[in-house]
Scaffold this active site. Sequence first.
Site, PDB file in Angstrom:
ATOM      1  N   HIS A   1      42.813  -6.371  63.320  1.00 31.21           N
ATOM      2  CA  HIS A   1      42.205  -5.888  62.075  1.00 31.21           C
ATOM      3  C   HIS A   1      40.854  -6.568  61.912  1.00 31.21           C
ATOM      4  CE1 HIS A   1      41.981  -4.312  58.047  1.00 31.21           C
ATOM      5  NE2 HIS A   1      41.607  -5.502  57.625  1.00 31.21           N
TER       6      HIS A   1
ATOM      7  N   ASP B   1      48.698  -3.987  57.413  1.00 28.19           N
ATOM      8  CA  ASP B   1      47.832  -5.173  57.535  1.00 28.19           C
ATOM      9  C   ASP B   1      48.439  -6.421  56.902  1.00 28.19           C
ATOM     10  OD1 ASP B   1      45.967  -3.523  58.808  1.00 28.19           O
ATOM     11  OD2 ASP B   1      44.906  -3.079  56.949  1.00 28.19           O
TER      12      ASP B   1
ATOM     13  N   MET C   1      44.617   4.866  64.541  1.00 28.78           N
ATOM     14  CA  MET C   1      44.360   5.217  63.141  1.00 28.78           C
ATOM     15  C   MET C   1      45.474   6.062  62.517  1.00 28.78           C
ATOM     16  SD  MET C   1      41.606   3.588  62.695  1.00 28.78           S
ATOM     17  CE  MET C   1      40.955   4.186  61.148  1.00 28.78           C
TER      18      MET C   1
ATOM     19  N   SER D   1      37.086  -0.042  72.683  1.00 26.79           N
ATOM     20  CA  SER D   1      36.455  -1.257  73.221  1.00 26.79           C
ATOM     21  C   SER D   1      37.432  -2.436  73.241  1.00 26.79           C
ATOM     22  CB  SER D   1      35.180  -1.611  72.443  1.00 26.79           C
ATOM     23  OG  SER D   1      35.471  -2.059  71.154  1.00 26.79           O
TER      24      SER D   1
ATOM     25  N   GLU E   1      36.288  -9.822  68.157  1.00 22.53           N
ATOM     26  CA  GLU E   1      37.546  -9.113  68.443  1.00 22.53           C
ATOM     27  C   GLU E   1      37.844  -9.101  69.941  1.00 22.53           C
ATOM     28  OE1 GLU E   1      38.173  -5.263  66.566  1.00 22.53           O
ATOM     29  OE2 GLU E   1      36.681  -5.726  65.051  1.00 22.53           O
TER      30      GLU E   1
ATOM     31  N   GLU F   1      56.047  -2.966  58.256  1.00 20.79           N
ATOM     32  CA  GLU F   1      55.914  -1.690  57.531  1.00 20.79           C
ATOM     33  C   GLU F   1      54.748  -1.732  56.546  1.00 20.79           C
ATOM     34  OE1 GLU F   1      59.592  -0.082  56.177  1.00 20.79           O
ATOM     35  OE2 GLU F   1      58.636   1.802  55.588  1.00 20.79           O
TER      36      GLU F   1
HETATM   37  C1  GRF Z   1      38.114  -2.264  65.708  1.00 18.47           C
HETATM   38  O1  GRF Z   1      37.150  -2.789  64.837  1.00 18.47           O
HETATM   39  C2  GRF Z   1      39.487  -2.669  65.274  1.00 18.47           C
HETATM   40  O2  GRF Z   1      39.534  -3.928  64.687  1.00 18.47           O
HETATM   41  C3  GRF Z   1      39.813  -1.624  64.238  1.00 18.47           C
HETATM   42  O3  GRF Z   1      39.266  -0.439  64.738  1.00 18.47           O
HETATM   43  C4  GRF Z   1      38.190  -0.737  65.613  1.00 18.47           C
HETATM   44  C5  GRF Z   1      38.503  -0.107  66.927  1.00 18.47           C
HETATM   45  O4  GRF Z   1      37.432  -0.203  67.835  1.00 18.47           O
HETATM   46  N1  GRF Z   1      41.239  -1.579  64.002  1.00 18.47           N
HETATM   47  P1  GRF Z   1      37.699   0.049  69.384  1.00 18.47           P
HETATM   48  O5  GRF Z   1      38.283   1.458  69.500  1.00 18.47           O
HETATM   49  O6  GRF Z   1      38.617  -1.001  69.888  1.00 18.47           O
HETATM   50  O7  GRF Z   1      36.335  -0.024  70.014  1.00 18.47           O
END
Ligand code: GRF
Length: 214
Positions: free
Chosen positions: A111, A147, A92, A15, A176, A144
């Site tokens: 984040h 966050d 991830m 998203s 976000e 490195e």
């Molecule tokens: C978001 O909350 C982002 O901050 C975190 O993972 C989630 C990803 O959501 N790192 P999307 O795939 O962008 O919908």
Amino acid sequence: MSRARVAILVSGRGSNMAALIDAAAEPGYPAEIVAVVSNRPNAGALAVAERAGIATAVVDHRLFPSREAFDAELDRTLAGFSPDVVCFAGFMRLLTGVFIARWEGRMLNIHPALLPSFKGLDTHRRALETGVRLHGCTVHLVTEEMDAGPIVAQAAVPVLDGDDEESLGARVLTAEHLLYPRALALWASGRARLVDGKVVIDGLDEPPAPFIWP
Ligand code: GRF
């Protein structure tokens, strides 16, 4: 003005990626999305990107014997798109120091917390447990240490007494989608830049009044 070339790294639904693609479709936006790269072949983000006519690639981490081997292929794949900026959007995977060193200063991440609070996973659950009144999200440069890179921009949302992880997470996600395109525009246009390890931003408007909750 030439637009910055942006590649987006994803692992899931995408998203935030979609918010960046939509923003970049607006005239005058200082960046273009040239590729979306996923480490998961079934990430929902890939179909969304393809529908938007954006080049996609998959580097499936399960097919590589080591982190180093995966990172080397990710590096080759990204380099093939010649991006000026790499946006992590729900990506991830932890990356090796070699990869980070090669792309440092060109990578942004979003984040779902007001860093440096709540690094890592389960940020909404921990925000609720802690009882903070304001929560939010952060766009920062990737370094490195996870966050912990220089902060470009942040958005705050209130935590309501009846919130659960889902309702709070949805409120943060809405923020976000507003924050990431704005932060990328600041970075890609050169208005936001790194000075002595911190981000400075040229020509900001008057700041809004303090956001007080409750
Ligand atoms: C978001 O909350 C982002 O901050 C975190 O993972 C989630 C990803 O959501 N790192 P999307 O795939 O962008 O919908």
